[in-house]
Design a protein around this motif. Structure first.
Motif, PDB file in Angstrom:
ATOM      1  N   LYS A 279      -5.176  -6.598  -6.729  1.00  0.00           N
ATOM      2  CA  LYS A 279      -5.985  -7.453  -5.851  1.00  0.00           C
ATOM      3  C   LYS A 279      -7.177  -8.037  -6.596  1.00  0.00           C
ATOM      4  O   LYS A 279      -7.527  -9.209  -6.434  1.00  0.00           O
ATOM      5  CB  LYS A 279      -6.472  -6.643  -4.647  1.00  0.00           C
ATOM      6  N   TYR A 280      -7.780  -7.192  -7.430  1.00  0.00           N
ATOM      7  CA  TYR A 280      -8.969  -7.620  -8.152  1.00  0.00           C
ATOM      8  C   TYR A 280      -8.638  -8.738  -9.139  1.00  0.00           C
ATOM      9  O   TYR A 280      -9.330  -9.748  -9.224  1.00  0.00           O
ATOM     10  CB  TYR A 280      -9.565  -6.420  -8.875  1.00  0.00           C
TER      11      TYR A 280
ATOM     12  N   LYS B 216     -11.551   2.825 -14.091  1.00  0.00           N
ATOM     13  CA  LYS B 216     -12.088   3.176 -12.773  1.00  0.00           C
ATOM     14  C   LYS B 216     -13.577   3.514 -12.864  1.00  0.00           C
ATOM     15  O   LYS B 216     -14.049   4.441 -12.208  1.00  0.00           O
ATOM     16  CB  LYS B 216     -11.315   4.352 -12.183  1.00  0.00           C
TER      17      LYS B 216
ATOM     18  N   TYR C  27      -5.360  -1.823  -6.276  1.00  0.00           N
ATOM     19  CA  TYR C  27      -6.693  -2.420  -6.344  1.00  0.00           C
ATOM     20  C   TYR C  27      -6.810  -3.330  -7.564  1.00  0.00           C
ATOM     21  O   TYR C  27      -7.344  -4.440  -7.475  1.00  0.00           O
ATOM     22  CB  TYR C  27      -7.781  -1.334  -6.385  1.00  0.00           C
TER      23      TYR C  27
ATOM     24  N   GLU D 214       0.808  -1.207   0.000  1.00  0.00           N
ATOM     25  CA  GLU D 214       0.000   0.000   0.000  1.00  0.00           C
ATOM     26  C   GLU D 214       0.844   1.261   0.000  1.00  0.00           C
ATOM     27  O   GLU D 214       0.585   2.203  -0.746  1.00  0.00           O
ATOM     28  CB  GLU D 214      -0.941   0.010   1.213  1.00  0.00           C
TER      29      GLU D 214
ATOM     30  N   GLN E 278     -12.370  -2.721   0.279  1.00  0.00           N
ATOM     31  CA  GLN E 278     -11.163  -2.061  -0.235  1.00  0.00           C
ATOM     32  C   GLN E 278     -11.527  -0.866  -1.112  1.00  0.00           C
ATOM     33  O   GLN E 278     -10.809   0.136  -1.140  1.00  0.00           O
ATOM     34  CB  GLN E 278     -10.304  -3.044  -1.050  1.00  0.00           C
ATOM     35  N   LEU E 279     -12.652  -0.989  -1.842  1.00  0.00           N
ATOM     36  CA  LEU E 279     -13.090   0.145  -2.669  1.00  0.00           C
ATOM     37  C   LEU E 279     -13.391   1.358  -1.798  1.00  0.00           C
ATOM     38  O   LEU E 279     -13.065   2.486  -2.132  1.00  0.00           O
ATOM     39  CB  LEU E 279     -14.345  -0.244  -3.444  1.00  0.00           C
TER      40      LEU E 279
ATOM     41  N   LEU F 113     -13.066  -7.173  -1.154  1.00  0.00           N
ATOM     42  CA  LEU F 113     -12.829  -6.292  -2.312  1.00  0.00           C
ATOM     43  C   LEU F 113     -13.754  -5.070  -2.263  1.00  0.00           C
ATOM     44  O   LEU F 113     -13.341  -3.952  -2.590  1.00  0.00           O
ATOM     45  CB  LEU F 113     -13.054  -7.061  -3.614  1.00  0.00           C
TER      46      LEU F 113
ATOM     47  N   HIS G  46      -5.051   2.892  -6.916  1.00  0.00           N
ATOM     48  CA  HIS G  46      -5.807   2.139  -7.909  1.00  0.00           C
ATOM     49  C   HIS G  46      -5.004   0.976  -8.478  1.00  0.00           C
ATOM     50  O   HIS G  46      -5.553  -0.102  -8.725  1.00  0.00           O
ATOM     51  CB  HIS G  46      -6.256   3.077  -9.029  1.00  0.00           C
TER      52      HIS G  46
END
Lengths: 640, 190
Positions: free
Chosen positions: B162-163, B79, B159, A627, B149-150, B146, B156
């Motif tokens: 992860k997605y 996005k 993300y 992160e 997390q959004l 998930l 981004h």
């Protein structure tokens, strides 16, 4: 609620173990408090750095090795004389002791110590700054730790499993061993096996994706090659074992019908177990082969002979490893055709192994040999291993196997190969890499004492077992009769076992005084050839800054020969992000608690621990170490 | 996603691919177990046990959830949360329906007296299909994470990482279901 321990008669060896653990615990605690070492312990509990995780692997692997070694001495003490009644190690207790000896040595001593050496050496050998997934690396280690501790706990509750390290069904099912004993085996091995799979995955990604610029696959040191191929073996073999244990767990806990009942098939357990078990032998041997290759080249001051042949033979052995499992089951009754096929594939293993042996010999030929301790272990390995290989070819003759099967001849054979390759390899590796792990060098004189005591003890123990076995002594029995002609050979074996024990004690003393003396050595104490000897000892957390460029095999050696430094580059490679975390420790130990709850039927505990494990997953997802490094634009990563 | 992040993402993809390889071996071993023990000499025959309706229904929901996930994935790059969130929600819903159908299927079988310990065929059936259902349940939890997390507004590029890893997992779970359909059900239902 059933409380283990207090409801039954407690044998004296368990009491002795409790007393000694409490005394050692108090001594350790006072040491920690007096020296104020809490910060070190806390640091190592949270670390994700490859050298530190590797060190932890070595420490706990070595502790479990000592315990399994004590088991071996107890076995040999009981077998020293005919009709012996040594302490209380007869009947059930003897079964427990040989079970824990085998299981601990394979799963909790040999495998983790090799993984520890890989953890320390592989990233340094290829110029990587850490393993690809540092967090996962810590998870892998703590899973091994939790599994090992759980398995060891069994003894303290007088519930040590007594089903052999193979856990053969139906003996291992609840039909014949309804107590928790066998559950300790199932859960302990399962948890640590999971950790092994994760570490193997990590090593594969590291080797494929984090090599220094110019370090082509065919320029990698052989230990790295062996680690890579071993990791693939682990992925397949340990996964099959995991499913075998999963099925066995269901049989034990939920009364399914895989391995007993009218349709259940005990032979299916044997297939699953040996599809894991035979490759496991090479999982233990191949990294040791790699270590010996690197050590022999270093101390012969010569390039390895036939490098491509060495790589190909590692690959061939790995492939053949999956084609031979039935040779453990020749006497099960699978028929002559099956036996013949597996006899042939088994014999074929001798070919690539022979290639390796000759290449080691040719590497030494005409070289400048230095008889250091690691080199002595490598030299001791070659003839010992060849002897074990020869008996292996004898056993692969399936017709003859009906004679050798389940006798001490088999015990002699597998100890000859596994001890010669794995344990001598680990010892060689410890002496060789000790400077990289701690910054100190082990005492050479004591090292030589260790080597000779151990090697002589080893041959003294296991050579007579060939004869004992041929004379008809079955394995896994706790005694024999006076007139059977087995007394002298057995007594010699016992002397040998204690010699090995003394050898290990010498090593322990060596470790103790070396760490106490605190004499630093430089980065390159052995006049090494590969990249790991270019970084400081002990290996720092930010190694390879700037990155070396590799242009040939053994780059450091040839650079030294030319009297130049290794060429470097300022190019920033993406390196793994590591951040200390206590989550791996908590997660793995919660899994052990969960198993504990399941074993004793404390469902509330199992549910709580299970929920805790999932909480760890979620917390980890929200505290991802990536992160803080992501989303900073193109040049936001200078400081990584 | 800059070069540095892309390189780390490739590590993660490669690692997860290997992990899925491990999972594949797990399921292959369980498929082999099922083939060995089915049909068993004692106890019920598979064709007596399985119910066509619930198998077809649950398959429809699980397999189309792979499609809805792909729809949702289209909203990832630009996005476009208006695309991403609803379709991911539908995927989660389908997964939950699948789980509900599985539970009711197991419940019916048990009511009819076909339990885990009835025969080796049923043991291997429950162990295989149950492990797959556990994977679906884990996937549901993953989808909820998930969503959260959004809300947290993480970078981004992270993300996306992860997605995508989740979507590999989810498609893999679907492929295993196709294997289960072919090996476990189809031979005895039709």
């Amino acid at each position: 609620m059933y409380i283990p321990f207090f409801e039954k008669h407690v044998p004296s060896d368990v009491i002795a173990a409790w007393v000694s653990v409490i005394i050692i615990g108090i001594v350790l605690a006072t040491y920690v408090i007096k020296q104020n070492k809490w910060s070190v312990i806390w640091e190592y509990m949270r670390t994700t750095h490859h050298r530190k995780v590797g060190t932890l692997y070595m420490i706990f692997g070595f502790l479990f090795f000592l315990r399994a070694g004590v088991d071996a001495l107890l076995i040999r003490s009981q077998l020293a004389l005919p009709q012996n009644e040594f302490w209380l190690f007869q009947f059930q207790k003897y079964n427990e002791v040989f079970t824990t000896h085998g299981t601990m040595m394979i799963f909790f001593a040999a495998t983790p110590m090799l993984l520890g050496l890989m953890n320390v050496a592989v990233p340094l050998q290829i110029g990587a700054r850490d393993l690809a997934f540092p967090f996962l690396n810590a998870v892998g280690f703590w899973l091994f730790f939790a599994g090992g501790m759980l398995f060891n706990l069994a003894f303290f509750f007088d519930s040590a499993p007594a089903i052999g390290w193979t856990g053969y069904a139906p003996l291992s099912t609840s039909l014949f061993t309804p107590d928790v004993n066998s559950d300790y085996y199932v859960f302990g091995v399962q948890i640590s096996g999971l950790g092994t799979i994760f570490t193997a995955l990590n090593i594969i990604v590291t080797i494929f994706r984090h090599r220094a610029p110019g370090m082509k696959l065919m320029r990698m040191p052989l230990f790295t090659w062996a680690s890579l191929i071993t990791s693939f073996l682990i992925l397949v073999a340990f996964t099959v074992l995991a499913i075998g244990l999963y099925l066995l767990m269901f049989d034990r806990m939920f009364d399914t019908k895989f391995f007993n009942g009218p349709d259940g098939d005990p032979i299916f357990w044997q297939h699953l177990f040996w599809i894991f078990g035979h490759p496991e032998v090479y999982i233990l041997a191949l990294p040791a082969f790699g270590l010996f290759s690197d050590i022999i080249t270093t101390f012969s001051k010569k390039r390895i002979f036939g490098y491509p042949a060495m790589v190909i033979s590692i690959g061939t052995i790995a492939f053949l490893a999956f084609t031979v499992w039935v040779h453990h089951m020749f006497t099960v009754g699978l028929g002559p055709l099956v036996n013949t096929v597996f006899a042939l594939t088994t014999m074929a293993i001798a070919v690539p192994t022979g290639v390796k042996v000759f290449n080691w010999l040719f590497t030494m030929r005409g070289g400048v040999l230095r008889m250091t301790t690691p080199m002595l272990f490598s030299l001791g390995f070659i003839p010992s291993f060849v002897m074990g290989g020869v008996t292996g070819v004898m056993l692969s003759v399936s017709a003859a196997d009906f004679q050798f099967h389940d006798s001490h001849f088999v015990v002699a054979h597998f100890h000859y190969v596994i001890l010669a390759s794995t344990i001598l390899g680990i010892f060689a590796g410890i002496y060789y890499y000790f400077p990289k792990i701690t910054g100190y060098q082990l005492n050479e004189k004591l090292g030589k004492w260790h080597f000779w005591l151990f090697l002589i003890g080893y041959h003294l123990t296991f050579f007579p077992m060939h004869i004992t076995g041929m004379n008809g002594m079955p394995r896994r029995t706790f005694t024999y009769d006076v007139g059977e002609g087995l007394t002298a050979t057995n007594f010699i074996s016992t002397i040998g076992a204690f010699l090995m024990g003394i050898g290990v004690a010498v090593m322990f003393y060596n470790l103790f005084i070396t760490i106490r003396k605190k004499e630093r050595v430089g980065s390159d104490p052995w006049d090494g050839r590969t990249l790991e000897w270019t970084v400081a000892s002990p290996a720092p957390e930010d190694s390879f800054q700037p990155m070396p460029i590799v242009k040939e095999m053994d780059p450091y050696w040839y650079a030294k020969q030319r009297g130049e430094d290794l060429e470097t580059t300022d190019e920033k490679l993406a390196s793994p992000i590591s951040r200390d975390s206590i989550i791996p420790f908590i997660m793995a130990n919660l899994l052990a608690v969960l198993s504990f709850g399941l074993m004793y039927g404390w469902i509330w505990l199992a549910v709580l621990a299970g929920a805790g494990v999932f909480m760890c997953f979620i917390i980890r997802a929200f505290r991802d170490e990536r992160e803080q490094y992501y989303g900073k634009g193109e040049d936001g990563h200078e400081s990584v | 996603m800059n070069q540095y992040e892309a390189a780390l993402f490739n590590d993660k993809k490669f690692g997860f691919l290997i992990y899925l390889f491990v999972e594949a071996i797990m399921f292959l071993t369980l498929f082999a177990t099922y083939l060995i023990f089915t049909p068993s000499s004692e106890g019920p025959h598979p064709s007596d046990v399985f119910e066509t309706k619930s198998v077809i229904l649950s398959s429809i929901f699980l397999l189309s959830s792979s499609g809805t996930l792909i729809m949702s994935e289209r909203g990832l790059e630009g996005k476009q949360l208006k695309k991403l969130i609803p379709w991911l929600g539908v995927t989660l819903l389908f997964a939950l329906v699948f789980l509900g159908l599985e539970i009711s299927e197991f419940y019916t079988y048990v009511q009819e007296g076909y339990t885990l310990s009835t025969s080796s065929f049923l043991s291997s059936y429950y162990v295989l299909v149950g492990l797959h259902a556990a994977h679906v349940a884990f996937g549901c939890g993953w989808m909820i994470v998930l969503f959260i997390q959004l809300k947290r507004h993480i970078p981004h590029s992270l993300y996306i990482e992860k997605y995508k890893i989740f979507s590999y997992y989810w498609h893999f779970v679907d492929i295993v279901w196709i294997g289960i359909l072919l090996v476990v059900y189809v031979r005895y239902i039709f």
